[in-house]
Design a protein around this motif. Sequence first.
Motif, PDB file in Angstrom:
ATOM      1  N   MET A 169       0.842  -1.177   0.000  1.00 15.93           N
ATOM      2  CA  MET A 169       0.000   0.000   0.000  1.00 15.93           C
ATOM      3  C   MET A 169       0.891   1.246   0.000  1.00 15.93           C
ATOM      4  SD  MET A 169      -3.180   0.797   2.467  1.00 15.93           S
ATOM      5  CE  MET A 169      -4.577   0.994   1.436  1.00 15.93           C
ATOM      6  N   GLU A 170       0.443   2.256  -0.672  1.00 20.70           N
ATOM      7  CA  GLU A 170       1.180   3.504  -0.835  1.00 20.70           C
ATOM      8  C   GLU A 170       1.102   4.343   0.446  1.00 20.70           C
ATOM      9  OE1 GLU A 170       1.468   6.007  -4.884  1.00 20.70           O
ATOM     10  OE2 GLU A 170      -0.481   6.060  -3.926  1.00 20.70           O
ATOM     11  N   THR A 171       2.232   4.887   0.871  1.00 21.55           N
ATOM     12  CA  THR A 171       2.219   5.768   2.041  1.00 21.55           C
ATOM     13  C   THR A 171       1.664   7.132   1.634  1.00 21.55           C
ATOM     14  OG1 THR A 171       4.409   6.699   1.672  1.00 21.55           O
ATOM     15  CG2 THR A 171       4.285   4.634   2.964  1.00 21.55           C
ATOM     16  N   ARG A 172       1.353   7.919   2.629  1.00 27.97           N
ATOM     17  CA  ARG A 172       0.825   9.262   2.379  1.00 27.97           C
ATOM     18  C   ARG A 172       1.825  10.111   1.594  1.00 27.97           C
ATOM     19  NH1 ARG A 172      -2.918  12.664   6.075  1.00 27.97           N
ATOM     20  NH2 ARG A 172      -2.791  14.650   5.020  1.00 27.97           N
ATOM     21  N   GLU A 173       3.099  10.004   1.951  1.00 26.58           N
ATOM     22  CA  GLU A 173       4.137  10.775   1.270  1.00 26.58           C
ATOM     23  C   GLU A 173       4.286  10.322  -0.188  1.00 26.58           C
ATOM     24  OE1 GLU A 173       4.630   9.400   4.350  1.00 26.58           O
ATOM     25  OE2 GLU A 173       4.289  11.321   5.371  1.00 26.58           O
ATOM     26  N   GLU A 174       4.229   9.006  -0.417  1.00 29.89           N
ATOM     27  CA  GLU A 174       4.313   8.483  -1.785  1.00 29.89           C
ATOM     28  C   GLU A 174       3.121   8.942  -2.610  1.00 29.89           C
ATOM     29  OE1 GLU A 174       6.702   4.276  -1.103  1.00 29.89           O
ATOM     30  OE2 GLU A 174       4.534   4.348  -0.784  1.00 29.89           O
ATOM     31  N   PHE A 175       1.944   8.935  -1.984  1.00 22.26           N
ATOM     32  CA  PHE A 175       0.741   9.396  -2.668  1.00 22.26           C
ATOM     33  C   PHE A 175       0.870  10.873  -3.052  1.00 22.26           C
ATOM     34  CE2 PHE A 175      -3.439  11.456  -2.500  1.00 22.26           C
ATOM     35  CZ  PHE A 175      -4.073  10.781  -3.538  1.00 22.26           C
ATOM     36  N   LYS A 176       1.345  11.697  -2.116  1.00 20.44           N
ATOM     37  CA  LYS A 176       1.529  13.127  -2.402  1.00 20.44           C
ATOM     38  C   LYS A 176       2.516  13.337  -3.540  1.00 20.44           C
ATOM     39  CE  LYS A 176       0.509  15.243   2.073  1.00 20.44           C
ATOM     40  NZ  LYS A 176       1.064  16.021   3.190  1.00 20.44           N
ATOM     41  N   ALA A 177       3.615  12.582  -3.516  1.00 17.21           N
ATOM     42  CA  ALA A 177       4.620  12.704  -4.578  1.00 17.21           C
ATOM     43  C   ALA A 177       4.033  12.278  -5.927  1.00 17.21           C
ATOM     44  CB  ALA A 177       5.843  11.860  -4.241  1.00 17.21           C
ATOM     45  N   HIS A 178       3.285  11.197  -5.925  1.00 17.04           N
ATOM     46  CA  HIS A 178       2.651  10.716  -7.164  1.00 17.04           C
ATOM     47  C   HIS A 178       1.654  11.744  -7.682  1.00 17.04           C
ATOM     48  CE1 HIS A 178      -0.263   8.206  -9.464  1.00 17.04           C
ATOM     49  NE2 HIS A 178       0.879   7.797 -10.003  1.00 17.04           N
ATOM     50  N   LEU A 179       0.862  12.320  -6.772  1.00 16.04           N
ATOM     51  CA  LEU A 179      -0.119  13.334  -7.156  1.00 16.04           C
ATOM     52  C   LEU A 179       0.560  14.585  -7.707  1.00 16.04           C
ATOM     53  CD1 LEU A 179      -3.101  14.030  -7.258  1.00 16.04           C
ATOM     54  CD2 LEU A 179      -2.927  14.856  -4.917  1.00 16.04           C
ATOM     55  N   GLN A 180       1.643  15.017  -7.068  1.00 16.79           N
ATOM     56  CA  GLN A 180       2.379  16.188  -7.548  1.00 16.79           C
ATOM     57  C   GLN A 180       2.957  15.952  -8.940  1.00 16.79           C
ATOM     58  OE1 GLN A 180       2.533  19.219  -6.386  1.00 16.79           O
ATOM     59  NE2 GLN A 180       1.308  18.743  -4.586  1.00 16.79           N
ATOM     60  N   ALA A 181       3.473  14.739  -9.180  1.00 15.77           N
ATOM     61  CA  ALA A 181       4.011  14.403 -10.505  1.00 15.77           C
ATOM     62  C   ALA A 181       2.901  14.412 -11.545  1.00 15.77           C
ATOM     63  CB  ALA A 181       4.697  13.047 -10.460  1.00 15.77           C
ATOM     64  N   LEU A 182       1.736  13.899 -11.186  1.00 16.35           N
ATOM     65  CA  LEU A 182       0.593  13.885 -12.100  1.00 16.35           C
ATOM     66  C   LEU A 182       0.135  15.299 -12.437  1.00 16.35           C
ATOM     67  CD1 LEU A 182      -1.437  12.086 -13.586  1.00 16.35           C
ATOM     68  CD2 LEU A 182      -2.831  12.102 -11.522  1.00 16.35           C
ATOM     69  N   ILE A 183       0.098  16.157 -11.427  1.00 15.38           N
ATOM     70  CA  ILE A 183      -0.290  17.553 -11.649  1.00 15.38           C
ATOM     71  C   ILE A 183       0.726  18.249 -12.550  1.00 15.38           C
ATOM     72  CG2 ILE A 183      -0.535  19.803 -10.498  1.00 15.38           C
ATOM     73  CD1 ILE A 183      -1.804  18.236  -8.123  1.00 15.38           C
ATOM     74  N   ALA A 184       1.995  18.000 -12.316  1.00 16.51           N
ATOM     75  CA  ALA A 184       3.042  18.604 -13.153  1.00 16.51           C
ATOM     76  C   ALA A 184       2.926  18.134 -14.596  1.00 16.51           C
ATOM     77  CB  ALA A 184       4.414  18.277 -12.588  1.00 16.51           C
ATOM     78  N   ASP A 185       2.669  16.845 -14.800  1.00 17.68           N
ATOM     79  CA  ASP A 185       2.486  16.311 -16.156  1.00 17.68           C
ATOM     80  C   ASP A 185       1.276  16.938 -16.835  1.00 17.68           C
ATOM     81  OD1 ASP A 185       4.684  14.673 -15.905  1.00 17.68           O
ATOM     82  OD2 ASP A 185       3.520  12.840 -15.530  1.00 17.68           O
ATOM     83  N   THR A 186       0.197  17.090 -16.093  1.00 12.28           N
ATOM     84  CA  THR A 186      -1.017  17.696 -16.645  1.00 12.28           C
ATOM     85  C   THR A 186      -0.767  19.147 -17.019  1.00 12.28           C
ATOM     86  OG1 THR A 186      -2.379  16.210 -15.306  1.00 12.28           O
ATOM     87  CG2 THR A 186      -3.457  18.172 -16.185  1.00 12.28           C
ATOM     88  N   ASP A 187      -0.094  19.884 -16.157  1.00 14.78           N
ATOM     89  CA  ASP A 187       0.230  21.280 -16.463  1.00 14.78           C
ATOM     90  C   ASP A 187       1.073  21.386 -17.733  1.00 14.78           C
ATOM     91  OD1 ASP A 187      -1.179  22.197 -14.282  1.00 14.78           O
ATOM     92  OD2 ASP A 187       0.596  22.434 -13.005  1.00 14.78           O
ATOM     93  N   LEU A 188       2.020  20.473 -17.884  1.00 13.90           N
ATOM     94  CA  LEU A 188       2.866  20.458 -19.073  1.00 13.90           C
ATOM     95  C   LEU A 188       2.043  20.155 -20.330  1.00 13.90           C
ATOM     96  CD1 LEU A 188       5.698  20.707 -20.238  1.00 13.90           C
ATOM     97  CD2 LEU A 188       6.035  18.284 -19.744  1.00 13.90           C
ATOM     98  N   MET A 189       1.119  19.208 -20.238  1.00 17.74           N
ATOM     99  CA  MET A 189       0.265  18.888 -21.386  1.00 17.74           C
ATOM    100  C   MET A 189      -0.617  20.075 -21.761  1.00 17.74           C
ATOM    101  SD  MET A 189      -0.687  14.818 -20.788  1.00 17.74           S
ATOM    102  CE  MET A 189      -2.296  15.230 -20.312  1.00 17.74           C
ATOM    103  N   ILE A 190      -1.152  20.764 -20.771  1.00 18.69           N
ATOM    104  CA  ILE A 190      -1.979  21.945 -21.039  1.00 18.69           C
ATOM    105  C   ILE A 190      -1.143  23.024 -21.717  1.00 18.69           C
ATOM    106  CG2 ILE A 190      -3.207  23.870 -19.931  1.00 18.69           C
ATOM    107  CD1 ILE A 190      -4.244  21.780 -17.875  1.00 18.69           C
ATOM    108  N   GLN A 191       0.061  23.232 -21.235  1.00 18.77           N
ATOM    109  CA  GLN A 191       0.942  24.239 -21.849  1.00 18.77           C
ATOM    110  C   GLN A 191       1.282  23.855 -23.286  1.00 18.77           C
ATOM    111  OE1 GLN A 191       1.593  27.197 -20.497  1.00 18.77           O
ATOM    112  NE2 GLN A 191       2.428  27.664 -22.493  1.00 18.77           N
TER     113      GLN A 191
END
Length: 96
Positions: A1-23
Amino acid sequence: METREEFKAHLQALIADTDLMIQDAKSYLISQGEVVDLTDWVTIKEYCKRFDIRNTETVTNWISRGIIPTENVRTIEEFNNTRLVKAVQYLVKEPK
């Protein structure tokens, strides 16, 4: 199971990827001479989520039948022919 910190890191990476795709999408549209506010345009999947539509085939059918006007549909060939729909609710007659 993913820890809270791993989840936050994964979510931040996903947000960064999405921002890049939008740009990237904005840059492409501007290079084609179009300025489109991408908050008004969403994928068919996102459209279904926003307006509580059960499946994407319904929206695809609306596009084919002209319920969603052609000026409210964009196909971005450079992004695997992704179709964007203007995020407004379209009226469909209820069956009698």
